[in-house]
Structures are given as C-alpha cells and as structure tokens.
Design an enzyme around this catalytic site. Sequence first.
Site, PDB file in Angstrom:
ATOM      1  N   ASP A  96       0.855  -1.186   0.000  1.00 54.85           N
ATOM      2  CA  ASP A  96       0.000   0.000   0.000  1.00 54.85           C
ATOM      3  C   ASP A  96       0.891   1.237   0.000  1.00 54.85           C
ATOM      4  OD1 ASP A  96       0.978   0.180   2.546  1.00 54.85           O
ATOM      5  OD2 ASP A  96      -0.915  -0.238   3.545  1.00 54.85           O
ATOM      6  N   ASP A 270      -8.157  -7.264   0.391  1.00 56.81           N
ATOM      7  CA  ASP A 270      -7.229  -7.526   1.491  1.00 56.81           C
ATOM      8  C   ASP A 270      -7.861  -7.047   2.791  1.00 56.81           C
ATOM      9  OD1 ASP A 270      -5.557  -5.035   2.860  1.00 56.81           O
ATOM     10  OD2 ASP A 270      -6.581  -4.509   1.004  1.00 56.81           O
TER      11      ASP A 270
END
EC number: 2.4.2.29
Length: 380
Positions: A96, A270
């Site tokens: 991320d 996720d």
Amino acid sequence: MTNYPITYRLIKKEKHTGARLGEIITPHGTFPTPMFMPVGTQATVKTQSPEELKEIGSGIILSNTYHLWLRPGDELIARAGGLHKFMNWDQAILTDSGGFQVYSLADSRNITEEGVTFKNHLNGSKMFLSPEKAISIQNNLGSDIMMSFDECPQFYQPYDYVKKSIERTSRWAERGLKAHRRPHDQGLFGIVQGAGFEDLRRQSAADLVGMDFPGYSIGGLAVGESHAEMNAVLDFTTPLLPENKPRYLMGVGAPDSLIDGVIRGVDMFDCVLPTRIARNGTCMTSEGRLVVKNAKFAEDFTPLDHNCDCYTCQHYTRAYLRHLLKADETFGMRLTSYHNLYFLVNLMKQVRQAIMDDNLLEFRQDFLERYGYNSSSRNF
C-alpha cells in the site's frame, strides 16, 4: 500498446452478475482472481510462515509501506535484495502507499499540496510523506504491485472537502507516476476516491483512467459506512474502470462483503480481519463465527469446522484450541490464524467455481444462510 509488468487475463464473466473469473500475471508468478490477499504488515503475516501461506493458497500477500519505512527502513530492505528476498517470499507482493495509515493518524497529521506531515507513532518524531517519497519507498521495497499515494477522506465528510481531496489525490497520482523509477518490473495502481458521492467517484476514476495505470484500486470504503452504502458505491464505481485491468477493493475481508464485491466486478481484496480476530479466538466457519475461547467448548473434541479440510481442522479440536488460547500460547494463535486465512482463500476458490458454473447468486444465498447472516438485511 503499453507493456505493463502486471497484466490481467479475463477467463469468464458470470452470466447473471458483474463477477469475472481471471488471473493476474506478475513478475513473481500468476494468481487466480477473485483473490483474497493476506496482510503482512511488518513483512510477515502474523504467526504464519511463507510455507504455510503457500499451503493455504495465497499467491499474493500485502505488506505495509508506512510501517516498513519506519522500521526497519526501506533502504535496509533494498540492501537486503528487496522485500521478496528479505522475507523469503517468492510469490507476488502488493504494497500500500501509506495513505491509509496517515488517514488513521487524523489527530497528528497536516495535509498540504506537497504531502502529509505527521508524528511517527514509534517515537513521536515529525515525519513527512509525499507522493514521490511513497513511490521511492515502494521502489526500494521492490513489490510487484504498488499503490499511488492518496488521501482517504472519511466517508461522511462534506462534499466540498471530498472534491478538493480527490482533485489533490489525482495530482498526487500524476506526481507518483513521474517519480516511479521501476515501471518495467513494478506495476503502480491508481486509487479511486470520492467517499459516497457518485459524481466525485466518476471524476476521480476519469482522472486516473486517463493516466493509464496497469490497475485500479477502490479506496475509501470499509471505513465506517454501512454494508448497503459500500455496495451502492461499488455499483457505480466498478463500471468506470477498464475491463482489461485488475480492480482492487482495499481493506475488505468480511465474507459477505467479499462475495458482494465479486458480484460487482472486483478482483482483489485484502484485510487484517482474519488474523486479528483469530488471535482473540474468533474463528470463521461454514456455519458462522465461532468464539473458541468460550467455556462451552472446554470439552468439545470436534474440529473448528466440520466442512473444512485445513491443517488446523484436520488435526486439532475446539477443546485443545481453547486451552492454548486461554493459556496465551502462540501456537493457538498460529492455528486459528491459519484456519481463518484458509477459510477466506478457500471461500474465494468456491466463488471462482460458482462464477465458472454461473450460479454465484445461488452460492451467495446458500452461504449467507449457513453463515448466519440475515439475508434480507444483505440485499444487493
């Protein structure tokens, strides 16, 4: 045609929904979609070894840019040969951007056009993260899939604030693209924001699609809005994204939300949910959540889930797992975490089969009833 390091191959569309069966090809292997990605925040999925993750069937895991930047440092990981080598994982990794962690530090951050100033949660020192820095960190980590630096506005923030925020996120995305030094072996995704406003989601998606990223994330969901609100945003956002590229819904891991995301055309998900709740003794089973630490399981010598063929369910009983967790034994956390990750990865396997068989809606209904959701409150 642009030669991307990340490519999506569509295998089949489900006849009755927006669901799609496919695969994503990365520099570290190919994985089927839809897929749930376990989260390894600190370059490890808590309590699980790489070998166990491969047994579970995780062809890709997620790691966290913000945390690895602070400790042990992205430059150290680069010197180690990159994140794959550092953590001994030879399959795909997604990182991320750090944007969500900065969003979580609402009380100690300041957002400007240049980037975000915030307090280091480890030692209180002042830190600065910009689009360029977020890309540089991820280039050092060497992940297969990277995220653009974005602001994640709260779902119920005022329209004017969210409009300014998405416009800045688009400018940050452009800056990140220019700063990306490894476009040949790392795929950078753009992140669509816009809270619950359809026109702002449309504007954000148009900006990012115009920049021709190899994939797109849908951000700003699973941040406190209702299940129905999330579905509504996906209904109008997913169709705005290219069909020939991956679509990733960030931070979602509840079973019903996974299925409903797939129905709306999402490929990747996720969440820390399965491992976080497992460490406290909450296990996902085919008949709903089970809190194995409860006293009623003290003499229950049956598996966690009679319908599960994971290592935990094949070898250990509810009574033994309860004993381990009550005694604060790490092995208990390992076993429950393994089971929960297996449950979600296997759920996605079943979803892929349902897409192949064109019966995803029937699968959804059956799953919700067995899991214990009130399906009337989970309309779509």
